[in-house]
Motif scaffolding. Structure first.
Motif, PDB file in Angstrom:
ATOM      1  N   PHE A  31       0.826  -1.204   0.000  1.00 56.08           N
ATOM      2  CA  PHE A  31       0.000   0.000   0.000  1.00 56.08           C
ATOM      3  C   PHE A  31       0.865   1.260   0.000  1.00 56.08           C
ATOM      4  CE2 PHE A  31      -2.166   3.330   2.495  1.00 56.08           C
ATOM      5  CZ  PHE A  31      -3.213   3.587   1.627  1.00 56.08           C
ATOM      6  N   ILE A  32       1.899   1.294   0.842  1.00 49.37           N
ATOM      7  CA  ILE A  32       2.788   2.460   0.899  1.00 49.37           C
ATOM      8  C   ILE A  32       3.519   2.624  -0.434  1.00 49.37           C
ATOM      9  CG2 ILE A  32       4.843   3.403   2.048  1.00 49.37           C
ATOM     10  CD1 ILE A  32       2.282   3.560   3.709  1.00 49.37           C
ATOM     11  N   THR A  33       3.985   1.527  -1.016  1.00 48.66           N
ATOM     12  CA  THR A  33       4.661   1.587  -2.311  1.00 48.66           C
ATOM     13  C   THR A  33       3.732   2.148  -3.383  1.00 48.66           C
ATOM     14  OG1 THR A  33       5.995  -0.321  -1.704  1.00 48.66           O
ATOM     15  CG2 THR A  33       5.870   0.204  -4.043  1.00 48.66           C
ATOM     16  N   THR A  34       2.482   1.679  -3.382  1.00 49.02           N
ATOM     17  CA  THR A  34       1.507   2.166  -4.353  1.00 49.02           C
ATOM     18  C   THR A  34       1.239   3.648  -4.155  1.00 49.02           C
ATOM     19  OG1 THR A  34       0.497  -0.020  -4.362  1.00 49.02           O
ATOM     20  CG2 THR A  34      -0.800   1.761  -5.292  1.00 49.02           C
ATOM     21  N   CYS A  35       1.182   4.098  -2.911  1.00 55.32           N
ATOM     22  CA  CYS A  35       0.957   5.520  -2.633  1.00 55.32           C
ATOM     23  C   CYS A  35       2.087   6.369  -3.199  1.00 55.32           C
ATOM     24  CB  CYS A  35       0.826   5.756  -1.130  1.00 55.32           C
ATOM     25  SG  CYS A  35      -0.721   5.145  -0.445  1.00 55.32           S
ATOM     26  N   PHE A  36       3.335   5.938  -2.986  1.00 57.36           N
ATOM     27  CA  PHE A  36       4.462   6.697  -3.512  1.00 57.36           C
ATOM     28  C   PHE A  36       4.493   6.690  -5.038  1.00 57.36           C
ATOM     29  CE2 PHE A  36       6.404   6.447   0.768  1.00 57.36           C
ATOM     30  CZ  PHE A  36       6.725   7.796   0.910  1.00 57.36           C
ATOM     31  N   LEU A  37       4.161   5.565  -5.662  1.00 55.07           N
ATOM     32  CA  LEU A  37       4.121   5.518  -7.122  1.00 55.07           C
ATOM     33  C   LEU A  37       3.029   6.434  -7.674  1.00 55.07           C
ATOM     34  CD1 LEU A  37       4.699   1.724  -7.827  1.00 55.07           C
ATOM     35  CD2 LEU A  37       6.249   3.605  -8.322  1.00 55.07           C
ATOM     36  N   CYS A  38       1.882   6.451  -7.010  1.00 54.53           N
ATOM     37  CA  CYS A  38       0.800   7.346  -7.443  1.00 54.53           C
ATOM     38  C   CYS A  38       1.181   8.805  -7.271  1.00 54.53           C
ATOM     39  CB  CYS A  38      -0.477   7.042  -6.662  1.00 54.53           C
ATOM     40  SG  CYS A  38      -1.232   5.482  -7.120  1.00 54.53           S
ATOM     41  N   ALA A  39       1.861   9.111  -6.164  1.00 54.23           N
ATOM     42  CA  ALA A  39       2.313  10.497  -5.936  1.00 54.23           C
ATOM     43  C   ALA A  39       3.331  10.904  -6.991  1.00 54.23           C
ATOM     44  CB  ALA A  39       2.890  10.619  -4.536  1.00 54.23           C
ATOM     45  N   CYS A  55      -5.051  15.167 -12.154  1.00 56.29           N
ATOM     46  CA  CYS A  55      -6.158  14.554 -11.410  1.00 56.29           C
ATOM     47  C   CYS A  55      -6.908  13.543 -12.275  1.00 56.29           C
ATOM     48  CB  CYS A  55      -7.115  15.631 -10.911  1.00 56.29           C
ATOM     49  SG  CYS A  55      -6.434  16.626  -9.580  1.00 56.29           S
ATOM     50  N   LEU A  56      -7.118  13.875 -13.547  1.00 55.69           N
ATOM     51  CA  LEU A  56      -7.796  12.947 -14.442  1.00 55.69           C
ATOM     52  C   LEU A  56      -6.953  11.696 -14.694  1.00 55.69           C
ATOM     53  CD1 LEU A  56      -9.401  15.397 -17.036  1.00 55.69           C
ATOM     54  CD2 LEU A  56     -10.547  14.063 -15.267  1.00 55.69           C
ATOM     55  N   ALA A  57      -5.651  11.852 -14.801  1.00 48.81           N
ATOM     56  CA  ALA A  57      -4.781  10.688 -14.992  1.00 48.81           C
ATOM     57  C   ALA A  57      -4.832   9.779 -13.762  1.00 48.81           C
ATOM     58  CB  ALA A  57      -3.347  11.133 -15.269  1.00 48.81           C
ATOM     59  N   GLY A  58      -4.792  10.366 -12.572  1.00 52.13           N
ATOM     60  CA  GLY A  58      -4.900   9.581 -11.342  1.00 52.13           C
ATOM     61  C   GLY A  58      -6.232   8.863 -11.248  1.00 52.13           C
ATOM     62  N   ALA A  59      -7.298   9.545 -11.605  1.00 50.64           N
ATOM     63  CA  ALA A  59      -8.623   8.920 -11.583  1.00 50.64           C
ATOM     64  C   ALA A  59      -8.701   7.783 -12.587  1.00 50.64           C
ATOM     65  CB  ALA A  59      -9.696   9.969 -11.883  1.00 50.64           C
ATOM     66  N   GLY A  60      -8.110   7.966 -13.746  1.00 51.50           N
ATOM     67  CA  GLY A  60      -8.108   6.908 -14.759  1.00 51.50           C
ATOM     68  C   GLY A  60      -7.361   5.673 -14.292  1.00 51.50           C
ATOM     69  N   ILE A  61      -6.227   5.879 -13.648  1.00 50.79           N
ATOM     70  CA  ILE A  61      -5.452   4.739 -13.142  1.00 50.79           C
ATOM     71  C   ILE A  61      -6.260   3.974 -12.104  1.00 50.79           C
ATOM     72  CG2 ILE A  61      -3.437   4.120 -11.747  1.00 50.79           C
ATOM     73  CD1 ILE A  61      -1.936   6.371 -13.212  1.00 50.79           C
ATOM     74  N   PHE A  62      -6.878   4.694 -11.174  1.00 49.21           N
ATOM     75  CA  PHE A  62      -7.658   4.015 -10.138  1.00 49.21           C
ATOM     76  C   PHE A  62      -8.934   3.393 -10.700  1.00 49.21           C
ATOM     77  CE2 PHE A  62      -4.986   6.460  -7.224  1.00 49.21           C
ATOM     78  CZ  PHE A  62      -4.593   5.431  -6.386  1.00 49.21           C
ATOM     79  N   PHE A  63      -9.484   3.967 -11.752  1.00 49.54           N
ATOM     80  CA  PHE A  63     -10.642   3.369 -12.390  1.00 49.54           C
ATOM     81  C   PHE A  63     -10.260   2.038 -13.036  1.00 49.54           C
ATOM     82  CE2 PHE A  63     -13.550   2.927 -16.072  1.00 49.54           C
ATOM     83  CZ  PHE A  63     -14.736   2.800 -15.370  1.00 49.54           C
ATOM     84  N   LEU A  64      -9.103   1.975 -13.697  1.00 48.55           N
ATOM     85  CA  LEU A  64      -8.638   0.723 -14.289  1.00 48.55           C
ATOM     86  C   LEU A  64      -8.368  -0.328 -13.220  1.00 48.55           C
ATOM     87  CD1 LEU A  64      -6.251   1.978 -17.118  1.00 48.55           C
ATOM     88  CD2 LEU A  64      -8.518   0.964 -17.353  1.00 48.55           C
ATOM     89  N   THR A  66      -9.897  -0.522 -10.350  1.00 47.91           N
ATOM     90  CA  THR A  66     -11.216  -0.935  -9.873  1.00 47.91           C
ATOM     91  C   THR A  66     -11.867  -1.923 -10.839  1.00 47.91           C
ATOM     92  OG1 THR A  66     -11.498   1.195  -8.781  1.00 47.91           O
ATOM     93  CG2 THR A  66     -13.486  -0.095  -9.158  1.00 47.91           C
ATOM     94  N   LEU A  67     -11.762  -1.653 -12.140  1.00 43.18           N
ATOM     95  CA  LEU A  67     -12.321  -2.580 -13.132  1.00 43.18           C
ATOM     96  C   LEU A  67     -11.624  -3.932 -13.069  1.00 43.18           C
ATOM     97  CD1 LEU A  67     -12.882  -0.359 -16.301  1.00 43.18           C
ATOM     98  CD2 LEU A  67     -14.599  -1.305 -14.755  1.00 43.18           C
ATOM     99  N   THR A  68     -10.315  -3.932 -12.870  1.00 44.47           N
ATOM    100  CA  THR A  68      -9.575  -5.191 -12.768  1.00 44.47           C
ATOM    101  C   THR A  68     -10.018  -5.984 -11.545  1.00 44.47           C
ATOM    102  OG1 THR A  68      -7.680  -4.149 -13.842  1.00 44.47           O
ATOM    103  CG2 THR A  68      -7.266  -6.190 -12.639  1.00 44.47           C
ATOM    104  N   ALA A  69     -10.155  -5.306 -10.402  1.00 47.02           N
ATOM    105  CA  ALA A  69     -10.588  -5.979  -9.176  1.00 47.02           C
ATOM    106  C   ALA A  69     -12.014  -6.509  -9.317  1.00 47.02           C
ATOM    107  CB  ALA A  69     -10.486  -5.023  -7.990  1.00 47.02           C
ATOM    108  N   ALA A  70     -12.894  -5.728  -9.918  1.00 46.28           N
ATOM    109  CA  ALA A  70     -14.279  -6.174 -10.103  1.00 46.28           C
ATOM    110  C   ALA A  70     -14.346  -7.375 -11.046  1.00 46.28           C
ATOM    111  CB  ALA A  70     -15.135  -5.027 -10.638  1.00 46.28           C
ATOM    112  N   GLY A  71     -13.554  -7.361 -12.112  1.00 47.23           N
ATOM    113  CA  GLY A  71     -13.519  -8.491 -13.026  1.00 47.23           C
ATOM    114  C   GLY A  71     -12.994  -9.748 -12.356  1.00 47.23           C
TER     115      GLY A  71
END
Length: 151
Positions: A31-39, A55-64, A66-71
């Motif tokens: 989780f910490i690694t992911t936070c630093f990569l996102c930052a 902000c849109l790029a960050g939202a797009g990454i998290f949307f992808l 979310t879609l992967t986890a839901a799938g």
């Protein structure tokens, strides 16, 4: 006797607690690694394109993500339903075959044969044997009405 059972339970509990805490530590580090990569990605896009695009790029990454986890969840749930259906079918077949091996059922059948007589029961048993053979041969054939289309 009970001491061995208690020792086994305490040993397995200790191992489970250690493995769970190790998994929790690994999840926290991920989780910490992911936070630093996102930052880092956010700052990089912010410097190059601006705050709205970052902000849109960050939202797009998290949307992808979310879609992967839901799938993954949907696929896992579908696989579990398929396994449960197969297990239920096997249990139904097993229950039908074990009913014929029940000692009480066999004893009752022998009493019926003694009471009625073998000569009178022979035609009934022949018809029952044919019906049982047909039923057993149909047990392995899937029903076309309930079959799902292939994917």
């Amino acid at each position: 006797m009970f001491q061995r059972i208690i020792d086994g339970i305490s040993a397995s509990t200790g191992t489970t607690v250690r493995l769970t805490s190790l998994a929790a530590g690994a999840a926290f580090a991920l989780f910490i690694t992911t936070c630093f990569l996102c930052a880092a990605a956010f700052i990089s896009v912010l410097q190059k394109y601006g705050p709205v695009e970052a902000c849109l790029a960050g939202a797009g990454i998290f949307f992808l993500l979310t879609l992967t986890a839901a799938g993954s969840y949907w696929g896992y749930k579908r696989e579990m339903q398929k396994r449960a259906r197969i297990a239920a079918e096997r249990a139904a077949r097993s229950a039908a075959s074990s009913a014929l091996a029940d000692p009480m059922l066999l004893a009752t059948g022998l009493q019926i044969v003694r009471a009625i007589g073998i000569k009178r029961l022979l035609p009934i048993l022949a018809i029952g044997g044919v019906a049982l053979g047909i039923m057993a041969s149909r047990a392995g054939v899937p029903d076309e009405a309930s079959a799902e289309p292939a994917e």
